[in-house]
Design an enzyme around this catalytic site. Structure first.
Site, PDB file in Angstrom:
ATOM      1  N   SER A  91       0.789  -1.238   0.000  1.00  0.00           N
ATOM      2  CA  SER A  91       0.000   0.000   0.000  1.00  0.00           C
ATOM      3  C   SER A  91       0.814   1.278   0.000  1.00  0.00           C
ATOM      4  O   SER A  91       0.245   2.363  -0.127  1.00  0.00           O
ATOM      5  CB  SER A  91      -0.976   0.007   1.175  1.00  0.00           C
ATOM      6  OG  SER A  91      -2.052  -0.860   0.926  1.00  0.00           O
ATOM      7  N   VAL A  92       2.128   1.183   0.115  1.00  0.00           N
ATOM      8  CA  VAL A  92       2.941   2.371  -0.151  1.00  0.00           C
ATOM      9  C   VAL A  92       2.635   2.891  -1.553  1.00  0.00           C
ATOM     10  O   VAL A  92       2.727   4.086  -1.836  1.00  0.00           O
ATOM     11  CB  VAL A  92       4.441   2.043   0.005  1.00  0.00           C
ATOM     12  CG1 VAL A  92       5.313   3.169  -0.519  1.00  0.00           C
ATOM     13  CG2 VAL A  92       4.768   1.776   1.478  1.00  0.00           C
TER      14      VAL A  92
END
Length: 414
Positions: A91-92
């Site tokens: 999810s970065v």
């Protein structure tokens, strides 16, 4: 003992110590960390092995990186992490993807207060007529889960995902509450960008961000770059007790219970692709999944965030001051319908708070489930990028990332 490679500027030695301690005490297997301050790179570190499944933690919480005591040829030395090693950052990726609609807005090509359906007419179905573009970015659109999860093949085909979120009825009245769109964020942002620009989100990032800034960063990994990407794996944290000043950052029981309940919004949001895709698979890495499929080096992430807030060597500033304000102005706060705990979001970015401690009140960025973290802090001019291949169970506030945050904070605020 892991040999930490790289450099630190004078005064940043405590950051190197924290990075090395992650291997010695926190079960790190392979990782990299980079830090920019006012556009200048001051930390560039890496160590361990490229493939997390090539080693196992030893008894004291560190890792053994190969060899063994057998005869020559009995064991294969694991490939080391190098400066060029990249990893899936989960999810970065959301923080990189969020820059695209904000830059389109900055260029006058996208209205954040327009209804999504004005760009993507099919999205208006089943009660989503009033969903605004800003609702997609702040996790207020009400579609964090799908009634029928997509298969891994459907998730990456570029058609099934947008069609599914367009047809999905919202789980709450859009705009009235927030809940983390863990997987559906891929198709919501990706299709919006395609409708506005005629380009896929991954192509837009490559052409307008990564290439001009010289970043080892992709949302949609090219075949030519496959050889530099390591394998990620789930790892259990060591049992060593926390030391003074290092709190145990564990999910609350209510979060754990939500994950165990197959009917919960939490479980359904993270399970929008079922069965879970193989993140080491070439097809998954090549897919342009804005929620979770990005691949990057630590240096690329730190340089990207540094460029959001100021100029970097051989690269221009990306966000105007007004766009930085949009990114870090609170849009959503309080109990998160998916993550259960309280979260804070600006437009596309997670903000500093108990669920995801960053450097300070004005910081904005995004963690990746299992460990990685990247963010900017305009007050100190920091661009922060941490990438790991050993994925833990937590969604935010990984102890290894937080050890680096604390070390950076101590140096830049001294």
């Amino acid at each position: 003992m892991v040999d930490v490679q790289g450099t630190v500027a004078d005064g940043f030695e405590p950051v190197r110590d924290a990075f090395a301690e992650n291997f010695a005490r926190r079960g790190e297997r392979g990782a990299a960390f980079a830090l920019y301050v006012e556009g200048r790179k001051v930390v560039d570190l890496w160590g361990g092995v490229r493939d997390a499944d090539s080693v196992a933690p030893n008894a004291d919480g560190g890792v053994d990186t190969g060899g063994g005591d057998g005869e020559a040829g009995d064991a294969v030395e694991p490939a080391p992490w190098t400066r060029e090693t990249a990893q899936v950052v989960r999810s970065v990726t959301k923080g990189v993807a969020a820059a695209v609609p904000l830059l389109l807005h900055q260029r006058g090509q996208l209205d954040l207060d327009a209804r999504v359906g004005s760009y993507w007419p099919e999205f208006k179905a089943n009660g989503k007529e009033r969903v605004l573009v800003r609702h997609l970015l702040s996790h207020r659109a009400g579609v964090p889960a799908l009634d029928t999860p997509l298969t891994p093949d459907e998730a990456v085909d570029g058609v099934s995902g947008p069609r599914a979120v367009a047809a999905q009825a919202p789980a709450w009245e859009p705009g009235t509450d927030h809940g983390y769109h863990a997987q559906t964020y891929s198709w919501l942002l990706g299709e919006l960008v395609r409708r506005v620009t005629g380009r896929t989100l991954g192509r837009w990032v490559a052409e307008e961000i990564a290439r001009p800034l010289g970043l080892g960063l992709w949302i949609g990994l090219p075949e030519s770059e496959r050889g530099r990407v390591g394998r990620i794996a789930g790892v259990e944290p060591p049992a060593a007790p926390a030391t003074a000043g290092e709190p145990r950052l564990r999910p609350k029981r209510s979060v754990a219970e939500a994950y165990q309940d197959p009917e919960s919004l939490t479980r359904r949001a993270f399970g929008a692709i079922a069965p879970a895709p193989d993140e080491n698979d070439a097809a998954y890495r090549a897919a342009e999944l804005a929620a979770s499929g990005g691949v990057a080096t630590a240096d690329a992430l730190a340089r990207f965030y540094a460029a959001l807030i100021g100029p970097v060597p051989f690269g221009r500033r990306l966000f105007a001051p007004a766009t930085v304000t949009l990114a870090r102005t609170e849009e959503s706060t309080g109990p998160d319908r998916v993550l259960v705990v309280g979260t804070r979001f600006g437009l596309g970015y997670m903000l500093h708070g108990p669920a995801s401690p960053l450097l300070g009140p004005g910081s904005f960025g995004h963690p990746g489930r299992g460990g990685s973290l990247a963010f900017a802090d305009p007050a100190t001019g920091v661009g922060f990028g941490y990438v790991t291949n050993g994925m833990r169970r937590g969604v935010t506030a990984d102890p290894r990332a937080q050890a680096l945050v604390r070390a950076v904070r101590a140096v830049v605020t001294a």
